[in-house]
Structure formats: structure tokens, C-alpha cells
Design a protein around this motif. Structure first.
Motif, PDB file in Angstrom:
ATOM      1  N   GLY A 303       0.815  -1.209   0.000  1.00 20.42           N
ATOM      2  CA  GLY A 303       0.000   0.000   0.000  1.00 20.42           C
ATOM      3  C   GLY A 303       0.844   1.252   0.000  1.00 20.42           C
ATOM      4  O   GLY A 303       0.549   2.219  -0.721  1.00 20.42           O
ATOM      5  N   HIS A 304       1.914   1.285   0.787  1.00 21.72           N
ATOM      6  CA  HIS A 304       2.810   2.445   0.819  1.00 21.72           C
ATOM      7  C   HIS A 304       3.459   2.661  -0.543  1.00 21.72           C
ATOM      8  O   HIS A 304       3.596   3.802  -1.002  1.00 21.72           O
ATOM      9  CB  HIS A 304       3.892   2.240   1.873  1.00 21.72           C
ATOM     10  CG  HIS A 304       3.370   2.224   3.274  1.00 21.72           C
ATOM     11  ND1 HIS A 304       4.040   1.619   4.319  1.00 21.72           N
ATOM     12  CD2 HIS A 304       2.234   2.738   3.820  1.00 21.72           C
ATOM     13  CE1 HIS A 304       3.351   1.762   5.429  1.00 21.72           C
ATOM     14  NE2 HIS A 304       2.245   2.426   5.158  1.00 21.72           N
ATOM     15  N   ILE A 305       3.860   1.565  -1.205  1.00 21.48           N
ATOM     16  CA  ILE A 305       4.493   1.683  -2.523  1.00 21.48           C
ATOM     17  C   ILE A 305       3.517   2.256  -3.534  1.00 21.48           C
ATOM     18  O   ILE A 305       3.866   3.131  -4.334  1.00 21.48           O
ATOM     19  CB  ILE A 305       5.030   0.310  -2.981  1.00 21.48           C
ATOM     20  CG1 ILE A 305       6.215  -0.110  -2.109  1.00 21.48           C
ATOM     21  CG2 ILE A 305       5.437   0.349  -4.452  1.00 21.48           C
ATOM     22  CD1 ILE A 305       6.722  -1.517  -2.379  1.00 21.48           C
ATOM     23  N   VAL A 306       2.274   1.771  -3.522  1.00 22.24           N
ATOM     24  CA  VAL A 306       1.260   2.263  -4.461  1.00 22.24           C
ATOM     25  C   VAL A 306       1.004   3.755  -4.261  1.00 22.24           C
ATOM     26  O   VAL A 306       0.954   4.534  -5.221  1.00 22.24           O
ATOM     27  CB  VAL A 306      -0.052   1.473  -4.313  1.00 22.24           C
ATOM     28  CG1 VAL A 306      -1.162   2.109  -5.147  1.00 22.24           C
ATOM     29  CG2 VAL A 306       0.149   0.018  -4.734  1.00 22.24           C
ATOM     30  N   ILE A 307       0.857   4.171  -3.013  1.00 19.34           N
ATOM     31  CA  ILE A 307       0.598   5.585  -2.734  1.00 19.34           C
ATOM     32  C   ILE A 307       1.807   6.427  -3.119  1.00 19.34           C
ATOM     33  O   ILE A 307       1.669   7.516  -3.688  1.00 19.34           O
ATOM     34  CB  ILE A 307       0.230   5.783  -1.256  1.00 19.34           C
ATOM     35  CG1 ILE A 307      -1.093   5.083  -0.952  1.00 19.34           C
ATOM     36  CG2 ILE A 307       0.116   7.263  -0.917  1.00 19.34           C
ATOM     37  CD1 ILE A 307      -1.472   5.085   0.519  1.00 19.34           C
ATOM     38  N   ALA A 308       3.013   5.927  -2.831  1.00 22.26           N
ATOM     39  CA  ALA A 308       4.225   6.652  -3.209  1.00 22.26           C
ATOM     40  C   ALA A 308       4.292   6.846  -4.719  1.00 22.26           C
ATOM     41  O   ALA A 308       4.610   7.945  -5.211  1.00 22.26           O
ATOM     42  CB  ALA A 308       5.461   5.907  -2.711  1.00 22.26           C
ATOM     43  N   CYS A 309       3.983   5.798  -5.478  1.00 17.21           N
ATOM     44  CA  CYS A 309       4.003   5.917  -6.947  1.00 17.21           C
ATOM     45  C   CYS A 309       2.930   6.889  -7.436  1.00 17.21           C
ATOM     46  O   CYS A 309       3.138   7.601  -8.417  1.00 17.21           O
ATOM     47  CB  CYS A 309       3.807   4.543  -7.586  1.00 17.21           C
ATOM     48  SG  CYS A 309       5.240   3.445  -7.407  1.00 17.21           S
ATOM     49  N   SER A 310       1.788   6.944  -6.749  1.00 19.95           N
ATOM     50  CA  SER A 310       0.735   7.893  -7.110  1.00 19.95           C
ATOM     51  C   SER A 310       1.196   9.323  -6.882  1.00 19.95           C
ATOM     52  O   SER A 310       0.925  10.217  -7.696  1.00 19.95           O
ATOM     53  CB  SER A 310      -0.533   7.605  -6.295  1.00 19.95           C
ATOM     54  OG  SER A 310      -1.016   6.302  -6.540  1.00 19.95           O
ATOM     55  N   VAL A 311       1.888   9.554  -5.775  1.00 17.75           N
ATOM     56  CA  VAL A 311       2.455  10.881  -5.507  1.00 17.75           C
ATOM     57  C   VAL A 311       3.448  11.264  -6.605  1.00 17.75           C
ATOM     58  O   VAL A 311       3.398  12.374  -7.151  1.00 17.75           O
ATOM     59  CB  VAL A 311       3.139  10.911  -4.125  1.00 17.75           C
ATOM     60  CG1 VAL A 311       3.955  12.194  -3.949  1.00 17.75           C
ATOM     61  CG2 VAL A 311       2.108  10.781  -3.014  1.00 17.75           C
ATOM     62  N   LEU A 312       4.334  10.340  -6.937  1.00 23.22           N
ATOM     63  CA  LEU A 312       5.343  10.614  -7.964  1.00 23.22           C
ATOM     64  C   LEU A 312       4.690  10.840  -9.325  1.00 23.22           C
ATOM     65  O   LEU A 312       5.142  11.683 -10.111  1.00 23.22           O
ATOM     66  CB  LEU A 312       6.341   9.462  -8.028  1.00 23.22           C
ATOM     67  CG  LEU A 312       7.171   9.234  -6.754  1.00 23.22           C
ATOM     68  CD1 LEU A 312       7.986   7.951  -6.873  1.00 23.22           C
ATOM     69  CD2 LEU A 312       8.074  10.426  -6.469  1.00 23.22           C
ATOM     70  N   HIS A 313       3.635  10.097  -9.614  1.00 22.11           N
ATOM     71  CA  HIS A 313       2.874  10.301 -10.855  1.00 22.11           C
ATOM     72  C   HIS A 313       2.365  11.734 -10.942  1.00 22.11           C
ATOM     73  O   HIS A 313       2.505  12.401 -11.975  1.00 22.11           O
ATOM     74  CB  HIS A 313       1.702   9.321 -10.896  1.00 22.11           C
ATOM     75  CG  HIS A 313       0.690   9.603 -11.964  1.00 22.11           C
ATOM     76  ND1 HIS A 313       0.785   9.100 -13.246  1.00 22.11           N
ATOM     77  CD2 HIS A 313      -0.447  10.354 -11.928  1.00 22.11           C
ATOM     78  CE1 HIS A 313      -0.247   9.527 -13.961  1.00 22.11           C
ATOM     79  NE2 HIS A 313      -1.015  10.281 -13.178  1.00 22.11           N
ATOM     80  N   ASN A 314       1.785  12.239  -9.865  1.00 19.26           N
ATOM     81  CA  ASN A 314       1.250  13.603  -9.872  1.00 19.26           C
ATOM     82  C   ASN A 314       2.360  14.642  -9.950  1.00 19.26           C
ATOM     83  O   ASN A 314       2.183  15.705 -10.564  1.00 19.26           O
ATOM     84  CB  ASN A 314       0.387  13.842  -8.637  1.00 19.26           C
ATOM     85  CG  ASN A 314      -1.012  13.268  -8.793  1.00 19.26           C
ATOM     86  OD1 ASN A 314      -1.375  12.740  -9.841  1.00 19.26           O
ATOM     87  ND2 ASN A 314      -1.809  13.352  -7.744  1.00 19.26           N
ATOM     88  N   ILE A 315       3.500  14.358  -9.335  1.00 22.90           N
ATOM     89  CA  ILE A 315       4.633  15.275  -9.458  1.00 22.90           C
ATOM     90  C   ILE A 315       5.094  15.330 -10.911  1.00 22.90           C
ATOM     91  O   ILE A 315       5.392  16.410 -11.438  1.00 22.90           O
ATOM     92  CB  ILE A 315       5.773  14.844  -8.518  1.00 22.90           C
ATOM     93  CG1 ILE A 315       5.352  15.060  -7.057  1.00 22.90           C
ATOM     94  CG2 ILE A 315       7.060  15.599  -8.822  1.00 22.90           C
ATOM     95  CD1 ILE A 315       6.360  14.549  -6.040  1.00 22.90           C
ATOM     96  N   ARG A 316       5.138  14.186 -11.562  1.00 22.39           N
ATOM     97  CA  ARG A 316       5.464  14.163 -13.003  1.00 22.39           C
ATOM     98  C   ARG A 316       4.456  14.980 -13.800  1.00 22.39           C
ATOM     99  O   ARG A 316       4.825  15.749 -14.689  1.00 22.39           O
ATOM    100  CB  ARG A 316       5.458  12.711 -13.521  1.00 22.39           C
ATOM    101  CG  ARG A 316       6.751  11.981 -13.345  1.00 22.39           C
ATOM    102  CD  ARG A 316       6.610  10.529 -13.764  1.00 22.39           C
ATOM    103  NE  ARG A 316       6.087  10.364 -15.113  1.00 22.39           N
ATOM    104  CZ  ARG A 316       6.826  10.350 -16.211  1.00 22.39           C
ATOM    105  NH1 ARG A 316       8.142  10.497 -16.131  1.00 22.39           N
ATOM    106  NH2 ARG A 316       6.271  10.177 -17.388  1.00 22.39           N
ATOM    107  N   MET A 317       3.182  14.806 -13.492  1.00 21.47           N
ATOM    108  CA  MET A 317       2.141  15.528 -14.210  1.00 21.47           C
ATOM    109  C   MET A 317       2.298  17.032 -14.030  1.00 21.47           C
ATOM    110  O   MET A 317       2.055  17.806 -14.959  1.00 21.47           O
ATOM    111  CB  MET A 317       0.757  15.101 -13.712  1.00 21.47           C
ATOM    112  CG  MET A 317       0.413  13.647 -13.921  1.00 21.47           C
ATOM    113  SD  MET A 317       0.330  13.176 -15.655  1.00 21.47           S
ATOM    114  CE  MET A 317      -0.983  14.235 -16.221  1.00 21.47           C
ATOM    115  N   SER A 318       2.720  17.449 -12.840  1.00 21.19           N
ATOM    116  CA  SER A 318       2.864  18.882 -12.583  1.00 21.19           C
ATOM    117  C   SER A 318       3.960  19.494 -13.428  1.00 21.19           C
ATOM    118  O   SER A 318       3.943  20.686 -13.718  1.00 21.19           O
ATOM    119  CB  SER A 318       3.179  19.124 -11.098  1.00 21.19           C
ATOM    120  OG  SER A 318       4.503  18.726 -10.787  1.00 21.19           O
ATOM    121  N   GLY A 319       4.930  18.653 -13.836  1.00 24.14           N
ATOM    122  CA  GLY A 319       6.024  19.151 -14.666  1.00 24.14           C
ATOM    123  C   GLY A 319       5.775  18.981 -16.142  1.00 24.14           C
ATOM    124  O   GLY A 319       6.648  19.276 -16.962  1.00 24.14           O
TER     125      GLY A 319
END
Length: 359
Positions: A303-319
Motif C-alpha cells: 500500500g505504501h508503494i502504491v501511494i508513493a508511486c501515485s504521488v510521484l505520478h502527480n509530481i510528473r504531471m505537474s512538470g
């Protein structure tokens, strides 16, 4: 050979083996300390770690206070911990392969510990990076994008679930065996039209159906609260596995072509398409989430890995990083299931929507 000679040889071999390990670890540490992944070309860096150098520096600054601090001169630097975890998220390769990477060079047990530590630290950033709309301005912005691109009104997000394969868990193994025959966690994701993740629920086992996860989610409670407070023009869009509700619009199966119901369903499917794309991009970018990789952690850590990847996905989207290079995986959740629960209020809300917009 006398017993004393056997004992002497065993002792000498043990000393030789320990010296070999010591030299190997020292060489690896020298190689690690002398390497500089930030010296890589930007394209190569993003290919390895999925984030730009500036994004990695941002994430490092945010999570550094939450990582273990030590004055031990041979300890793994926190920046290297982040790069090791990012490389694992990106490739999904076995931990020994990550540890032996030319610019990381750490042992497999260390990689495992790093992934646990960094995943938890990044998942804490979800408070700022994975947020469901709360204000009228936020809701109207998302609705406007859906309406302009799909001609489906009132949409504040698209919802679906996807399975993340895991090793056989130690506890309650039967709850994690999904309908496809492998152990997994069933992850609920909500996104906007531009593939930004608005909410991720990573708490449920693979045998849990999508509609059950939805009915016990905080977002269902939030949308119900909006509705009861008078907001009758905000909803999610989901597939036929979800119940039709006043705040969750689902397709009409077998709607006759040329009818308002058919026009509604076509627009609803266009609006819902973004969640399939979002899940595809998420898994294609962070390949540790793809089924063939099978995360070798217990459910809570997954669960922590999935949420971490979701955070990183949104950071990518912001850029605004280019997402077209990501290969979408095959259909992630193809159960032939239709929700039979009848919500009279939800059916009337859908009929009113069709009357207003699709007649």
C-alpha cells in the motif's frame, strides 16, 4: 585428514571468505561514492528514475527530514536511498539487480530496507499531492475540463480499480486471491480528465469487489455529504460494476442507438476513458506495479508503494513531462460483472441528467 587439520582449514576458509566480503563491500562503496547519477544526460536520468533532476531534488528536500539520520560514515546517503527506490519503482526489477546497478551499488537486503523506508516517506506527501477537490473553484475547474473534452457535465472525477500483484501474504491469504487467480491488492483510483490522481485507496485485498471498496470509501461519504448539502450537480463516472447513485453515474447497458440513453452512455464512456489511461500511464511509468513484476512485500508495505508511486505520478504531471512514450499495459480489470443493486434516487438522477443534456 586429522580433525585438527579439518578445523584449521575451515577456520582459514572462513577468514578468507570474510576478507573477500570486506574487500567487495569496500570496492562497492568506493564505486558508489564516486558515482554521480546527476551527471547523466537529462533524458537518460529521466529514463532511469522517471523524474527530472529538479523533481528528484524537490522530493529529496521534502522527505529528507523523515528518513533515518545517522553520522555513520559508511551509511547510505539519503539522496542515494531516494534514487535506489526510484529505480525500483521505475523498473520493477528484482532488488539484487537494482543494487548492482552501475551508479547505485548497494546490497539486496539494503535495497529492500530502503524501499520500505522511502515508500513510507513519499506516501506522507500524499496530503499535498493527492487531493480530492473540496472548494467550488476546484470542482468547477475539473467539471469544465470534462465538459469541454467529453461533453459530459458535472463530472468531478472518474473512478476504477486495478489489481497490484503481490506474493502470497502470511495472514488471511484467501482474501488476497482475486478472480484472476493470483494474489493482489485491489486499488481504487480516482482521477481528473488530465490524468491527475485525486484519490487512491490502497487498503483492500484482491478478493474485494470494486463496488464494496467504493461503498466503504471516504470519497463516497464526501459526495453523499455534498449531495445532502444541496450540490445536485457533482458526480463521478464509473463502469457498470459500480452502483448507479445520485453522485456516481454509470453507463446504460444495451442502450439503443439514436436514443438519448445511447447519447448519454457514449458521453459517459468518453469521460470514463481517462481513468483507464491514468492507470495505464501509472503502471507503465512505475513498472513495479505491473502484474508480471509481483511486489515481494506484505500488503501494508505494498500500500505504501502504491501511494508513493501515485504521488510521484502527480509530481510528473505537474512538470508536464511527456507521457506518450509510456506503453499502456493490457486491460487491467476485465471482469464481466454488472452491479445489480438498484438505487431509486440514483436512477432518477440519471434520468434527469439525460432529460437536461441528452434529449
Amino acid at each position: 585428514m586429522l580433525p585438527v587439520d579439518i578445523l584449521r582449514n575451515f577456520h582459514l576458509n572462513n577468514l578468507e571468505r570474510r576478507e573477500h566480503i570486506r574487500i567487495y563491500n569496500m570496492e562497492r562503496r568506493i564505486m558508489r561514492d564516486n558515482s554521480d547519477p546527476f551527471a547523466l544526460r537529462d533524458e537518460q536520468f529521466i529514463g532511469l528514475f522517471r523524474l527530472s533532476k529538479e523533481m528528484v531534488q524537490y522530493v529529496y528536500n521534502e522527505i529528507s527530514p523523515h528518513l533515518n539520520q545517522t553520522e555513520n560514515v559508511i551509511a547510505i546517503p539519503n539522496l542515494l536511498k531516494l534514487l535506489v527506490a526510484l529505480r525500483f519503482f521505475a523498473s520493477g526489477s528484482y532488488q539484487s539487480c537494482i543494487g548492482q546497478s552501475y551508479n547505485l551499488s548497494v546490497s539486496q537486503p539494503t535495497v529492500s530496507n530502503i524501499i520500505k523506508e522511502v515508500s513510507l516517506a513519499i506516501s506522507e506527501l500524499s496530503r499535498n499531492w493527492v487531493k480530492f477537490p473540496r472548494t467550488a473553484e476546484e470542482k468547477n475547474r475539473i467539471k469544465g475540463r470534462f465538459m469541454s473534452q467529453t461533453h459530459f457535465p458535472g463530472t468531478v472525477g472518474a473512478i476504477d480499480c486495478t489489481h497490484i500483484a503481490i506474493i502470497t501474504p502470511q495472514d488471511e491469504e484467501h482474501n488476497y486471491l482475486n478472480r484472476k487467480g493470483f494474489h493482489s491488492k485491489n486499488i481504487q483510483i480516482i482521477c481528473d480528465y488530465d490524468l491527475k490522481i485525486l484519490n487512491v485507496n490502497a487498503t483492500h485485498a484482491g478478493a474485494t469487489h470494486d463496488s464494496f471498496i467504493w461503498r466503504h470509501s471516504i470519497i463516497q461519504e464526501e459526495l453523499e455529504r455534498w449531495y445532502n448539502l444541496g450540490d445536485r450537480n457533482s458526480w463521478l463516472v464509473g463502469d457498470s460494476g459500480y452502483p448507479q447513485q445520485c453522485y456516481l453515474m454509470t453507463p446504460i447497458i444495451d442502450a439503443a442507438p439514436g436514443t438519448p440513453e445511447f447519447a448519454y452512455t457514449q458521453a459517459q464512456m468518453r469521460a470514463r476513458n481517462c481513468i483507464e489511461r491514468c492507470i495505464g500511464v501509472l503502471k507503465g511509468t512505475f513498472r513495479c506495479l505491473m502484474a508480471e513484476r509481483k511486489l515481494r512485500y506484505q500488503p501494508q508495505k505494498v500500500g505504501h508503494i502504491v501511494i508513493a508511486c501515485s504521488v510521484l505520478h502527480n509530481i510528473r504531471m505537474s512538470g508536464h513531462q511527456n507521457l506518450e512514450e509510456i506503453l499502456l499495459p493490457e486491460n487491467h480489470n476485465n471482469f464481466d460483472y454488472f452491479n445489480n443493486h438498484i438505487d431509486v434516487g440514483g436512477m432518477q438522477a440519471r434520468a434527469d441528467l439525460i432529460e437536461r443534456y441528452f434529449n
